[in-house]
Design a protein around this motif. Structure first.
Motif, PDB file in Angstrom:
ATOM      1  N   SER A 159       0.831  -1.198   0.000  1.00 24.29           N
ATOM      2  CA  SER A 159       0.000   0.000   0.000  1.00 24.29           C
ATOM      3  C   SER A 159       0.867   1.249   0.000  1.00 24.29           C
ATOM      4  CB  SER A 159      -0.896   0.011   1.245  1.00 24.29           C
ATOM      5  OG  SER A 159      -1.449   1.291   1.453  1.00 24.29           O
ATOM      6  N   PRO A 160       0.610   2.197  -0.919  1.00 20.64           N
ATOM      7  CA  PRO A 160       1.341   3.462  -0.886  1.00 20.64           C
ATOM      8  C   PRO A 160       0.900   4.354   0.273  1.00 20.64           C
ATOM      9  CG  PRO A 160      -0.320   3.520  -2.599  1.00 20.64           C
ATOM     10  CD  PRO A 160      -0.335   2.128  -2.042  1.00 20.64           C
ATOM     11  N   LEU A 161      -0.198   3.968   0.942  1.00 22.69           N
ATOM     12  CA  LEU A 161      -0.711   4.763   2.050  1.00 22.69           C
ATOM     13  C   LEU A 161      -0.044   4.405   3.370  1.00 22.69           C
ATOM     14  CD1 LEU A 161      -2.885   6.938   2.638  1.00 22.69           C
ATOM     15  CD2 LEU A 161      -4.441   5.067   3.217  1.00 22.69           C
ATOM     16  N   LEU A 175      -5.437   4.500  -5.281  1.00 23.16           N
ATOM     17  CA  LEU A 175      -5.164   5.641  -4.410  1.00 23.16           C
ATOM     18  C   LEU A 175      -5.444   6.934  -5.162  1.00 23.16           C
ATOM     19  CD1 LEU A 175      -3.930   6.453  -1.573  1.00 23.16           C
ATOM     20  CD2 LEU A 175      -1.821   6.880  -2.853  1.00 23.16           C
ATOM     21  N   SER A 176      -6.330   7.752  -4.606  1.00 22.78           N
ATOM     22  CA  SER A 176      -6.610   9.076  -5.150  1.00 22.78           C
ATOM     23  C   SER A 176      -6.013  10.118  -4.214  1.00 22.78           C
ATOM     24  CB  SER A 176      -8.119   9.307  -5.297  1.00 22.78           C
ATOM     25  OG  SER A 176      -8.657   8.450  -6.274  1.00 22.78           O
ATOM     26  N   VAL A 177      -5.284  11.058  -4.778  1.00 26.32           N
ATOM     27  CA  VAL A 177      -4.600  12.095  -3.999  1.00 26.32           C
ATOM     28  C   VAL A 177      -5.246  13.448  -4.303  1.00 26.32           C
ATOM     29  CG1 VAL A 177      -2.390  13.213  -3.509  1.00 26.32           C
ATOM     30  CG2 VAL A 177      -2.462  10.762  -4.083  1.00 26.32           C
ATOM     31  N   TYR A 178      -5.558  14.191  -3.264  1.00 26.07           N
ATOM     32  CA  TYR A 178      -6.161  15.519  -3.392  1.00 26.07           C
ATOM     33  C   TYR A 178      -5.301  16.530  -2.639  1.00 26.07           C
ATOM     34  CZ  TYR A 178     -10.270  12.839  -4.809  1.00 26.07           C
ATOM     35  OH  TYR A 178     -11.118  11.967  -5.447  1.00 26.07           O
ATOM     36  N   ARG A 179      -5.219  17.735  -3.165  1.00 22.14           N
ATOM     37  CA  ARG A 179      -4.485  18.824  -2.509  1.00 22.14           C
ATOM     38  C   ARG A 179      -5.432  19.995  -2.265  1.00 22.14           C
ATOM     39  NH1 ARG A 179       0.818  17.754  -2.284  1.00 22.14           N
ATOM     40  NH2 ARG A 179       1.665  16.223  -3.758  1.00 22.14           N
ATOM     41  N   LYS A 180      -5.246  20.636  -1.100  1.00 19.91           N
ATOM     42  CA  LYS A 180      -6.082  21.765  -0.744  1.00 19.91           C
ATOM     43  C   LYS A 180      -5.542  23.029  -1.405  1.00 19.91           C
ATOM     44  CE  LYS A 180      -7.787  21.946   3.371  1.00 19.91           C
ATOM     45  NZ  LYS A 180      -7.937  22.109   4.857  1.00 19.91           N
ATOM     46  N   THR A 181      -6.418  23.742  -2.064  1.00 21.85           N
ATOM     47  CA  THR A 181      -6.020  24.969  -2.750  1.00 21.85           C
ATOM     48  C   THR A 181      -6.123  26.159  -1.798  1.00 21.85           C
ATOM     49  OG1 THR A 181      -8.282  25.308  -3.543  1.00 21.85           O
ATOM     50  CG2 THR A 181      -6.802  24.035  -4.949  1.00 21.85           C
ATOM     51  N   TRP A 209     -10.659  21.051  -2.054  1.00 19.54           N
ATOM     52  CA  TRP A 209      -9.801  19.919  -2.398  1.00 19.54           C
ATOM     53  C   TRP A 209      -9.827  19.699  -3.900  1.00 19.54           C
ATOM     54  CZ3 TRP A 209      -6.552  18.173   1.116  1.00 19.54           C
ATOM     55  CH2 TRP A 209      -6.863  18.297   2.473  1.00 19.54           C
ATOM     56  N   ARG A 210      -8.653  19.670  -4.516  1.00 23.00           N
ATOM     57  CA  ARG A 210      -8.513  19.435  -5.948  1.00 23.00           C
ATOM     58  C   ARG A 210      -7.805  18.105  -6.185  1.00 23.00           C
ATOM     59  NH1 ARG A 210     -12.057  22.976  -8.253  1.00 23.00           N
ATOM     60  NH2 ARG A 210     -11.729  25.096  -7.468  1.00 23.00           N
ATOM     61  N   HIS A 211      -8.353  17.323  -7.119  1.00 26.70           N
ATOM     62  CA  HIS A 211      -7.720  16.033  -7.440  1.00 26.70           C
ATOM     63  C   HIS A 211      -6.356  16.259  -8.070  1.00 26.70           C
ATOM     64  CE1 HIS A 211      -6.996  12.473 -10.051  1.00 26.70           C
ATOM     65  NE2 HIS A 211      -7.341  11.850  -8.951  1.00 26.70           N
ATOM     66  N   ALA A 212      -5.336  15.596  -7.536  1.00 33.87           N
ATOM     67  CA  ALA A 212      -3.968  15.751  -8.032  1.00 33.87           C
ATOM     68  C   ALA A 212      -3.523  14.570  -8.879  1.00 33.87           C
ATOM     69  CB  ALA A 212      -2.999  15.947  -6.869  1.00 33.87           C
ATOM     70  N   GLU A 213      -3.764  13.355  -8.406  1.00 29.72           N
ATOM     71  CA  GLU A 213      -3.343  12.169  -9.156  1.00 29.72           C
ATOM     72  C   GLU A 213      -4.079  10.945  -8.646  1.00 29.72           C
ATOM     73  OE1 GLU A 213       0.507  10.434  -8.486  1.00 29.72           O
ATOM     74  OE2 GLU A 213       0.801  11.590  -6.646  1.00 29.72           O
ATOM     75  N   THR A 214      -4.030   9.892  -9.461  1.00 27.52           N
ATOM     76  CA  THR A 214      -4.600   8.602  -9.088  1.00 27.52           C
ATOM     77  C   THR A 214      -3.618   7.508  -9.463  1.00 27.52           C
ATOM     78  OG1 THR A 214      -6.880   9.339  -9.383  1.00 27.52           O
ATOM     79  CG2 THR A 214      -6.489   6.975  -9.476  1.00 27.52           C
ATOM     80  N   GLU A 258      -5.239  12.175   5.995  1.00 27.50           N
ATOM     81  CA  GLU A 258      -5.213  13.611   5.737  1.00 27.50           C
ATOM     82  C   GLU A 258      -4.101  14.251   6.565  1.00 27.50           C
ATOM     83  OE1 GLU A 258      -8.345  17.314   6.148  1.00 27.50           O
ATOM     84  OE2 GLU A 258      -9.080  15.355   5.449  1.00 27.50           O
ATOM     85  N   ARG A 259      -3.154  14.845   5.852  1.00 23.81           N
ATOM     86  CA  ARG A 259      -2.029  15.506   6.509  1.00 23.81           C
ATOM     87  C   ARG A 259      -1.803  16.862   5.865  1.00 23.81           C
ATOM     88  NH1 ARG A 259       2.346  10.449   6.556  1.00 23.81           N
ATOM     89  NH2 ARG A 259       1.060   8.994   7.791  1.00 23.81           N
ATOM     90  N   GLY A 260      -2.049  17.889   6.660  1.00 22.66           N
ATOM     91  CA  GLY A 260      -1.865  19.233   6.124  1.00 22.66           C
ATOM     92  C   GLY A 260      -2.779  19.493   4.947  1.00 22.66           C
ATOM     93  N   ASP A 261      -2.167  19.874   3.822  1.00 24.20           N
ATOM     94  CA  ASP A 261      -2.955  20.163   2.617  1.00 24.20           C
ATOM     95  C   ASP A 261      -3.046  18.969   1.683  1.00 24.20           C
ATOM     96  OD1 ASP A 261      -0.376  20.035   1.763  1.00 24.20           O
ATOM     97  OD2 ASP A 261      -0.420  21.878   0.588  1.00 24.20           O
ATOM     98  N   LEU A 262      -2.757  17.759   2.206  1.00 24.86           N
ATOM     99  CA  LEU A 262      -2.771  16.547   1.385  1.00 24.86           C
ATOM    100  C   LEU A 262      -3.788  15.558   1.941  1.00 24.86           C
ATOM    101  CD1 LEU A 262      -1.291  15.126  -1.019  1.00 24.86           C
ATOM    102  CD2 LEU A 262       0.146  14.021   0.704  1.00 24.86           C
ATOM    103  N   ARG A 263      -4.674  15.101   1.088  1.00 27.92           N
ATOM    104  CA  ARG A 263      -5.641  14.068   1.458  1.00 27.92           C
ATOM    105  C   ARG A 263      -5.492  12.894   0.503  1.00 27.92           C
ATOM    106  NH1 ARG A 263     -11.874  15.549   1.338  1.00 27.92           N
ATOM    107  NH2 ARG A 263     -11.390  16.470   3.379  1.00 27.92           N
ATOM    108  N   GLN A 264      -5.371  11.673   1.073  1.00 24.68           N
ATOM    109  CA  GLN A 264      -5.239  10.460   0.270  1.00 24.68           C
ATOM    110  C   GLN A 264      -6.371   9.495   0.626  1.00 24.68           C
ATOM    111  OE1 GLN A 264      -0.873   9.225  -0.473  1.00 24.68           O
ATOM    112  NE2 GLN A 264      -0.827  10.096   1.578  1.00 24.68           N
TER     113      GLN A 264
END
Length: 299
Positions: free
Chosen positions: A91-93, A103-109, A114-119, A153-159
């Motif tokens: 698991s990358p998590l 795994l879907s990665v979102y970043r807070k703008t 939350w904006r989708h960054a990568e999958t 969820e850590r800081g501006d990163l949500r997985q």
């Protein structure tokens, strides 16, 4: 309970697109903008309804097979998931071993959204064991409907991770085939002739093996010995092939639904039926709105 499709899952993306079209139709400055949005809603609603109904029927109408006796072709299997030998899928998590993950990665703008960054999605095969045999499952191209969802969820990163673990129940609907399966109609005589022809192409080696009197040629009796030896070798190879374990694999079919899930078939069919009701409602609503716009003279 949230269930997620693979990255290009039709039923996951289409409802959002249809809702966006509804909002566009309501806010359109011109009547023709609304007409265009309604036309797209009609098309997507009809297509989504037909597709969902067809998939529900496939799930309900395809009987579950046992791996040991499954026919080659489109098959439904149920069992427990196990990892393949070798390098595990991690698991990358959290680094734990898995059978499959998405795994879907979102970043807070800066505006707090939350904006989708990568999958990322694993594509390594895993095993399905139903008690009668073991089948390798290739997840490439499958619609993955799974229940396990982990969020970090850590800081501006949500997985967000959807995953299958060892011993999870696994349902697969796809193209089943067997590697190493042998036809019982082995042409022993043809294979003996081909082996003798191969030996004849190397005369020094042929004379070394079968020229018993050392006269530099193979007479009729020596040739019969060579023929008998060739037959023994062909039969030995046949026996080795027939006793070798067969490898079963299930993968994406050419046209039909390829589905992997940890849900049972009845729950899966109900889910597709709910999607079909949603798409039908979109189609009927768009048809009614189109008729109303026509009645008031927009087009």
């Amino acid at each position: 309970m949230l269930v997620r499709l693979r990255r290009d899952g039709f039923n996951a993306a289409l409802p959002f697109a249809q809702l966006a079209l509804i909002v566009f139709a309501l806010r359109a400055d011109t009547g023709w903008g609304s007409v265009l949005a309604l036309a797209l809603l009609l098309a997507t609603g009809l297509f989504g309804w037909l597709r969902s109904v067809r998939h529900a029927r496939l799930i309900l109408d395809t009987p579950t097979s046992r791996i040991a006796s499954a026919a080659q072709g489109y098959t439904e299997l149920r069992g427990r998931g196990h990892p393949l030998d070798g390098t595990p899928v991690l698991s990358p998590l959290n680094g734990l071993p898995l059978l499959w993950y998405r795994l879907s990665v979102y970043r807070k703008t800066s505006d707090g959204k939350w904006r989708h960054a990568e999958t990322r999605e694993s594509d390594a095969s895993f095993l399905l064991d139903d008690g009668s045999g073991v089948c390798a499952v290739d997840p490439e191209g499958a619609e993955m409907l799974v229940r396990r969802r982990d969020v970090s969820e850590r800081g501006d990163l949500r997985q967000i991770q959807w995953s299958l673990l060892k011993n999870d129940p696994v349902y697969v609907l796809g193209d089943f085939f067997t590697l190493g399966s042998i036809s019982p109609d082995l042409d022993i005589s043809r294979q003996v002739r081909e082996l003798l022809a191969h030996w004849k192409s190397n005369q020094p080696e042929l004379l070394k093996r079968f020229d018993l009197d050392g006269n530099g040629s193979i007479d009729l009796q020596e040739w019969e010995l060579a023929r008998a030896q060739a037959r023994r070798e062909v039969l030995r190879q046949r026996d080795e092939i027939l006793t070798a374990p067969e490898a079963h694999v299930i993968r994406k079919p050419q046209q039909r639904l390829y589905l992997i899930s940890d849900l049972d078939p009845q729950a899966l069919a109900r889910r597709y039926r709910r999607w079909s009701i949603f798409h039908l409602a979109v189609f009927l609503g768009a048809a009614g709105a189109t008729a109303w716009l026509h009645q008031i003279g927009v087009f």
